[in-house]
Design a protein around this motif. Sequence first.
Motif, PDB file in Angstrom:
ATOM      1  N   GLY A 108       0.957  -1.181   0.155  1.00  0.00           N
ATOM      2  CA  GLY A 108      -0.005  -0.022  -0.074  1.00  0.00           C
ATOM      3  C   GLY A 108       0.991   1.289  -0.017  1.00  0.00           C
ATOM      4  N   GLU A 110       0.520   5.460   0.061  1.00  0.00           N
ATOM      5  CA  GLU A 110      -0.394   6.786   0.161  1.00  0.00           C
ATOM      6  C   GLU A 110       0.559   7.893   0.540  1.00  0.00           C
ATOM      7  N   GLY A 111      -0.071   8.979   0.311  1.00  0.00           N
ATOM      8  CA  GLY A 111       0.636  10.407   0.525  1.00  0.00           C
ATOM      9  C   GLY A 111       1.282  10.783  -0.805  1.00  0.00           C
ATOM     10  N   SER A 112       1.984  11.822  -0.753  1.00  0.00           N
ATOM     11  CA  SER A 112       2.728  12.455  -1.839  1.00  0.00           C
ATOM     12  C   SER A 112       3.943  13.363  -1.165  1.00  0.00           C
ATOM     13  N   ARG A 120       4.767   3.826   2.704  1.00  0.00           N
ATOM     14  CA  ARG A 120       4.813   2.649   2.021  1.00  0.00           C
ATOM     15  C   ARG A 120       4.398   1.678   3.208  1.00  0.00           C
TER      16      ARG A 120
END
Length: 131
Positions: A108, A110-112, A120
């Motif tokens: 998985g 998410e974020g940037s 991660r």
Amino acid sequence: MSIRTTLCRTLFLTALLCTAAAQAADPAASASAQARYKQDMALCNSGKSNQNVATCKIEAERALAESRRGGLTTEAPSEYQQNALRRCAVFQGDDRKDCEARMRQPEGVEGSAQSGGVLRESVTIVPVPAN
């Protein structure tokens, strides 16, 4: 005309000729750099970059100048992978193995970068020992 004026003109013309020669040497690279610059400026103007507009435009201009000097390179995917794995060097043993697994194939993500970081996720199933 003074010696100083002549020297300044000579240096200016030399710089101009070097720039023209560099651009003429590889017109495809120059066109590619210009196209990238236009994309960068469009991103800056859209407000979707992770920088304020003024900083974004300055960075786009600097990237164009560096590209024209031949200082920018495109990293291959393998280099990205190596850079990601270097982040795990601070860990030892199982922690390092787990980190490398997250970098190679996270389950998985998410974020940037814009939001402050990428998380991660990797799940490891550990059986409970029988008593």
